[in-house]
Design a protein around this motif. Structure first.
Motif, PDB file in Angstrom:
ATOM      1  N   ARG A  91      15.719  -6.640 -40.992  1.00 18.64           N
ATOM      2  CA  ARG A  91      15.834  -5.708 -39.859  1.00 18.64           C
ATOM      3  C   ARG A  91      17.266  -5.566 -39.361  1.00 18.64           C
ATOM      4  O   ARG A  91      17.506  -5.402 -38.160  1.00 18.64           O
ATOM      5  N   TYR A 104      14.805  -6.384 -26.871  1.00 18.89           N
ATOM      6  CA  TYR A 104      13.833  -6.764 -27.911  1.00 18.89           C
ATOM      7  C   TYR A 104      12.453  -6.160 -27.653  1.00 18.89           C
ATOM      8  O   TYR A 104      11.852  -5.547 -28.538  1.00 18.89           O
ATOM      9  N   TYR A 154       2.438 -11.105 -39.605  1.00 23.78           N
ATOM     10  CA  TYR A 154       2.970  -9.791 -39.976  1.00 23.78           C
ATOM     11  C   TYR A 154       1.904  -8.969 -40.703  1.00 23.78           C
ATOM     12  O   TYR A 154       2.220  -8.042 -41.446  1.00 23.78           O
ATOM     13  N   HIS A 188       0.223 -11.763 -32.914  1.00 21.53           N
ATOM     14  CA  HIS A 188       1.693 -11.697 -32.854  1.00 21.53           C
ATOM     15  C   HIS A 188       2.155 -10.405 -32.195  1.00 21.53           C
ATOM     16  O   HIS A 188       3.262 -10.316 -31.668  1.00 21.53           O
ATOM     17  N   HIS A 253       3.798 -19.145 -28.150  1.00 22.74           N
ATOM     18  CA  HIS A 253       5.098 -18.543 -27.840  1.00 22.74           C
ATOM     19  C   HIS A 253       5.045 -18.243 -26.344  1.00 22.74           C
ATOM     20  O   HIS A 253       4.358 -17.301 -25.922  1.00 22.74           O
ATOM     21  N   GLU A 256       9.056 -16.534 -23.290  1.00 28.80           N
ATOM     22  CA  GLU A 256      10.304 -16.281 -24.025  1.00 28.80           C
ATOM     23  C   GLU A 256      11.213 -15.341 -23.234  1.00 28.80           C
ATOM     24  O   GLU A 256      12.401 -15.585 -23.097  1.00 28.80           O
ATOM     25  N   HIS A 276       9.927 -21.506 -27.245  1.00 26.75           N
ATOM     26  CA  HIS A 276      10.861 -20.591 -26.561  1.00 26.75           C
ATOM     27  C   HIS A 276      11.170 -21.105 -25.149  1.00 26.75           C
ATOM     28  O   HIS A 276      12.197 -21.709 -24.924  1.00 26.75           O
ATOM     29  N   ASP A 328      13.256 -20.872 -35.652  1.00 19.29           N
ATOM     30  CA  ASP A 328      12.508 -19.628 -35.387  1.00 19.29           C
ATOM     31  C   ASP A 328      12.850 -18.596 -36.471  1.00 19.29           C
ATOM     32  O   ASP A 328      12.782 -17.397 -36.216  1.00 19.29           O
ATOM     33  N   SER A 333      14.300 -11.649 -34.449  1.00 20.99           N
ATOM     34  CA  SER A 333      14.979 -12.306 -33.326  1.00 20.99           C
ATOM     35  C   SER A 333      15.836 -13.499 -33.745  1.00 20.99           C
ATOM     36  O   SER A 333      16.642 -13.981 -32.950  1.00 20.99           O
TER      37      SER A 333
HETATM   38  N1  NIG Z   1       8.725 -13.577 -30.278  1.00 13.61           N
HETATM   39  C1  NIG Z   1       7.876 -13.403 -31.132  1.00 13.61           C
HETATM   40  N2  NIG Z   1       7.931 -13.716 -32.436  1.00 13.61           N
HETATM   41  C2  NIG Z   1       9.136 -14.060 -33.133  1.00 13.61           C
HETATM   42  C3  NIG Z   1       9.935 -12.888 -33.532  1.00 13.61           C
HETATM   43  C4  NIG Z   1       9.288 -12.139 -34.621  1.00 13.61           C
HETATM   44  C5  NIG Z   1      10.033 -10.881 -35.005  1.00 13.61           C
HETATM   45  O1  NIG Z   1      10.808 -10.320 -34.214  1.00 13.61           O
HETATM   46  O2  NIG Z   1       9.766 -10.468 -36.142  1.00 13.61           O
HETATM   47  C6  NIG Z   1       9.917 -15.087 -32.344  1.00 13.61           C
HETATM   48  O3  NIG Z   1       9.402 -16.185 -32.166  1.00 13.61           O
HETATM   49  O4  NIG Z   1      11.051 -14.845 -31.926  1.00 13.61           O
END
Ligand code: NIG
Ligand code: ZN
Length: 417
Positions: A91, A104, A154, A188, A253, A256, A276, A328, A333
């Motif tokens: 990404r 984000y 995913y 997720h 999670h 965060e 987080h 992570d 991220s």
């Molecule tokens: N915050 C949520 N999930 C992931 C990021 C996943 C992504 O952006 O693909 C995390 O732990 O940072």
């Protein structure tokens, strides 16, 4: 007792010996340092750890391999207990948006972020995902990581893709020297088609996915992204309790970005870790300390998201919360496999001492994956997973940051590089 491998003359042997439970407060500084240390291994297990030379009950023969640890620092194999290892695509296209200050959660809301990796992961075949994740594991082990947690998440509502991710992790665990522990994280993101009715998706996770993941023994843990615009506290509680009912240990999670009360929920339902925690409240920290929920901190994510906000590690340690640290690793991220860099961030930015940092990526990391009986410290009976760093002391690893200090990794008693 015969030794197949002996690591001798170790200038700094960091054993982390002690109780097999999450270390807190001052105990996070007690790293069991031995000067002029020696470790003997038989097969994949440690049979002796001490100072000076081998005692007479440890036999050596012409097949015993000797490794010299003079001027080196030796630690247990590092444990990366929070990654999104298996995914398609990357990404870097988000960088320009991030530099312009797009947040984000706004990228996610617009159908980018996690959703864009959902698309790439759906499009990628098993082999492609396998090879990509294998490459990451090769990098991780070269940085001293011998155990990795890998989350699904995913595929989200495309359960076949969730299963594909966990199957890739399973096959890699069988074929790659790094040990991989799987976490089911269907929760997720809210899939577009459930945007108006996220509770319907929660029901599908609870009623269909969790029982199937458990039946097929695809994961040890269940995780949820509890965040504003993603899963609420109530939805997270429902998913994690369903997971527990089916034998999946809860992780979350939490807090965060927004202080939603994820830390409090983690304490209420006894999550093994809350991860987080950048925006965790004082009350949440206090409750986590009471229940000894491990705070799995991910400073690489704060760094990469450029928020300038990091988890309050010092206050957590002072409150008695056990801390682990992880990359992570994920394509959005925190696109890095380098746990040594995270260790430097934890110290230089979050003010953790080098002793607290090494505790966080060894014994506390093992506890974060419920592997503390076999990993996380160098003690008789534990797995022979060790790292030989070409540095004069522990501080050097943290202080001289951004490069790889590993000279050799020993995994299951075998010298890898
Ligand atoms: N915050 C949520 N999930 C992931 C990021 C996943 C992504 O952006 O693909 C995390 O732990 O940072
Ligand atoms: Zn994550």
């Amino acid at each position: 007792m015969k030794a197949t491998l002996v690591i001798e003359n170790i200038s700094n042997l960091i054993t982390l010996k002690g109780e097999n439970k999450p270390r807190t407060g001052l105990d996070m500084k007690d790293i069991g340092l031995i000067k002029n240390g020696i470790v003997a291994v038989d097969g994949d297990k440690i049979i002796y750890v001490g100072e000076g030379s081998l005692p007479s009950h440890i036999e050596i023969n012409e097949k015993t391999v000797f490794v010299d640890g003079k001027d080196k620092t030796v630690t247990p194999g590092l444990i990366d207990s929070h990654t999104h290892l298996v995914h398609g695509g990357s990404r870097e296209n988000e960088l320009a948006m991030k530099l312009e200050g797009v947040e984000y959660l706004d990228i996610l809301k617009k159908g980018g972020g996690i959703h864009s990796t959902v698309k790439s992961t759906k499009e990628a075949g098993f082999e492609e995902l396998y090879e990509k994740a294998k490459k990451s594991l090769d990098t991780m082990i070269s940085y001293g990581v011998t155990t990795v947690e890998a989350k699904s998440g995913y595929g989200i509502d495309d359960f076949d893709v969730e299963i594909k991710q966990m199957d890739v992790a399973k096959k890699l665990n069988e074929n790659h020297p790094v040990d991989i522990v799987s976490t089911f994280m269907g929760a997720h993101a809210i899939p577009e088609k459930y945007g108006d009715n996220p509770d319907r998706f929660v029901d599908i996770i609870v009623e269909k996915m969790v029982p199937e993941v458990s039946k097929r023994k695809l994961a040890k843990f269940c995780d949820v992204f509890c965040e504003e615009g993603v899963f609420t506290i109530e939805q997270s509680r429902k998913i994690l309790e369903a997971g527990r009912k089916y034998g999946l240990i809860p992780k979350i999670h939490a807090d965060e970005i927004k202080p939603l009360g994820g830390a409090e929920l983690a304490a209420e339902i006894n999550c093994i870790t809350a991860d987080h925690l950048v925006a965790a409240s004082n009350e949440g920290i206090k409750k986590m300390a009471e229940k000894k929920v491990i705070a799995n901190l991910l400073p690489g994510t704060s760094f990469n998201l450029q928020t300038g906000k990091f988890a309050r590690a010092r206050e957590m340690i002072e409150a008695g919360v056990p801390i682990s640290l992880s990359t992570d690793y994920n394509p959005g991220s925190c696109p890095t496999e380098n746990l040594q860099l995270i260790m430097s961030f934890a110290s230089l930015i979050m003010k953790m001492t080098p002793e607290e940092v090494i505790t966080a990526v060894t014994i506390n990391g093992a506890c974060a994956l419920k592997l503390e009986e076999e990993k996380g410290s160098l003690e008789k009976g534990k797995k022979a997973d060790l790292v030989i760093f070409d540095v004069p002391n522990l501080n050097y690893i943290i202080y001289h940051f951004g490069i790889n200090h590993v000279e050799k990794v020993i995994k299951d008693g075998i010298v890898i590089n």
